[in-house]
Design a protein around this motif. Sequence first.
Motif, PDB file in Angstrom:
ATOM      1  N   CYS B  44      89.796  46.841  36.168  1.00 19.26           N
ATOM      2  CA  CYS B  44      90.989  48.138  35.753  1.00 19.26           C
ATOM      3  C   CYS B  44      92.080  47.600  36.447  1.00 19.26           C
TER       4      CYS B  44
ATOM      5  N   TRP C   7      95.128  52.883  42.826  1.00 22.42           N
ATOM      6  CA  TRP C   7      93.789  54.063  41.915  1.00 22.42           C
ATOM      7  C   TRP C   7      93.413  53.296  40.811  1.00 22.42           C
ATOM      8  N   VAL C  10      90.832  52.085  42.133  1.00 20.66           N
ATOM      9  CA  VAL C  10      89.399  52.453  43.225  1.00 20.66           C
ATOM     10  C   VAL C  10      88.984  53.020  42.388  1.00 20.66           C
ATOM     11  N   ILE C  11      89.125  53.898  41.039  1.00 19.83           N
ATOM     12  CA  ILE C  11      88.292  54.822  40.164  1.00 19.83           C
ATOM     13  C   ILE C  11      87.417  53.563  39.283  1.00 19.83           C
ATOM     14  N   LEU C  14      84.616  52.371  41.278  1.00 28.40           N
ATOM     15  CA  LEU C  14      83.867  53.288  41.550  1.00 28.40           C
ATOM     16  C   LEU C  14      82.161  53.444  40.089  1.00 28.40           C
ATOM     17  N   ILE C  15      83.395  54.130  39.405  1.00 30.59           N
ATOM     18  CA  ILE C  15      82.774  54.271  38.772  1.00 30.59           C
ATOM     19  C   ILE C  15      81.915  53.245  37.482  1.00 30.59           C
ATOM     20  N   TYR C  50      88.302  65.239  31.499  1.00 32.57           N
ATOM     21  CA  TYR C  50      89.064  64.054  31.370  1.00 32.57           C
ATOM     22  C   TYR C  50      90.501  64.041  31.267  1.00 32.57           C
ATOM     23  N   PHE C  53      92.080  63.532  34.638  1.00 31.77           N
ATOM     24  CA  PHE C  53      91.448  62.210  35.343  1.00 31.77           C
ATOM     25  C   PHE C  53      92.343  60.810  35.118  1.00 31.77           C
ATOM     26  N   ALA C  57      94.187  58.492  37.907  1.00 31.79           N
ATOM     27  CA  ALA C  57      93.709  57.123  37.423  1.00 31.79           C
ATOM     28  C   ALA C  57      93.774  56.405  36.715  1.00 31.79           C
ATOM     29  N   GLY C  60      92.269  53.407  35.547  1.00 34.44           N
ATOM     30  CA  GLY C  60      91.143  52.831  35.805  1.00 34.44           C
ATOM     31  C   GLY C  60      89.798  54.131  35.840  1.00 34.44           C
ATOM     32  N   ALA C  61      90.662  55.346  34.596  1.00 36.13           N
ATOM     33  CA  ALA C  61      89.928  55.848  33.535  1.00 36.13           C
ATOM     34  C   ALA C  61      90.020  55.629  31.956  1.00 36.13           C
TER      35      ALA C  61
END
Lengths: 148, 159, 118
Positions: B44, C7, C10-11, C14-15, C50, C53, C57, C60-61
């Motif tokens: 990401c 971020w 991290v995000i 985490l997903i 979303y 979000f 992020a 990250g999203a």
Amino acid sequence: MKHFIFFFTFLFVFSACQQNDMVDPTLEQPTKINYSTKNAPFNQKVAKKAEEIAESYDGVPKAISVNTDRKLLLAFQLDHMKRFQLKQKEKTIEKKLKKSFRDYDVTVSSDMKIYWETEKLINKLENLDKREMNKKVENIIQLSREET
Amino acid sequence: MANEQRKLQTKIMQEYYQLEKKNETKRPVVQNCLRAFLVGGIICSIGQAIQFFYMYFFHFTQQTAGNPTVATMIFLSMLLTGFGVYDRIAQFGGAGSAVPVTGFGNAVISAAIEHRTEGFVLGVGGNMFKLAGSVILFGTFSAFVVALIKTILIKWGGF
Amino acid sequence: MVASFFWAFVIGGLICVIGQIMFDVFHLTPAHTLSTFVVIGAILDGFGLYEPFIDFAGAGATIPITSFGNSLVHGALQEAEKHGLIGVLTGMFEVTSSGISAAIIFGFIGALLFKPKG
């Protein structure tokens, strides 16, 4: 192997945290960019006022703005932890500016790209004539309207 | 006789069950999660870097830069899949490599490469979406249902 | 800028951890997991959750497959605003097309360029 992974994870997370902490203060106490708009093709008083209004909002560390005789363009940054409310913030600021400057066609954007472009435009404002500036501002506004 | 056999069977089955259970608990969930976090996070971050690249050098805004970013990530995953690197990443990262779009790209591309020997029409064309097809199907259908409900609510529900 | 990288990491991570838990704890196959993710993304966008979000992020999203469901719904709703119910059908792939078309095109190019191993 396992230890390595742990080690690298912690290294990554903590180094990221540190950098994060280091950047935040600069975000909260932004240094004003030094530009003079005395010789700009349009009087930038309205833009200056709009910047002040936007920066008075909570969580907006920095806002920059330009105006032509008819259009007002404002780009702002938002503290990262407040970015969940990005769209609402954009709307409230736009509403406020529309109320304050009724004669102007107001565009508000929180997009990083719009911010960069506006910054670029402001830095060379003095070397532009009215027609060029109108065109440049119009281009940025078009860019901000583009949908995914 | 039959009873005895069943007993024996159940005994073996029980043993097998216990063996299975023993092996099951050995699955290092925490370690796998950490690896997934690391690999997924790195992918990401690379995506974020590509997005900034498109924003900085081309006329894309933060919103519109998403599309070329996804395309570029899939292009990268084609290269990595072709050279056999993505398999190794997947072995290490588990879900960390499967959940990002690169995993989706990898599923399509590896299926395409693998079935190349069966010809381009029946092999590549027919098998390309073997794994990714379910993602597209459920994505499209759920999106259809969600969008339909929301549109109806907005139009006639007065939201 | 650094905060957005942090971020996104991290995000996004985490997903992927949620995906790994679905693999390891609930014993789902990758296809099941990814399908679930896409459906979750579509539903979250249905509630309008979303977009904020993504604002927070960034990649990250948008990089995890959940964004696929999000952009499908997004395209459908955008068209629906213009053309009513029929727009739900026609607009679905308007936004997502880049992901799928990239996968198809690069998949085929990959098949042309690379030889299967083993």
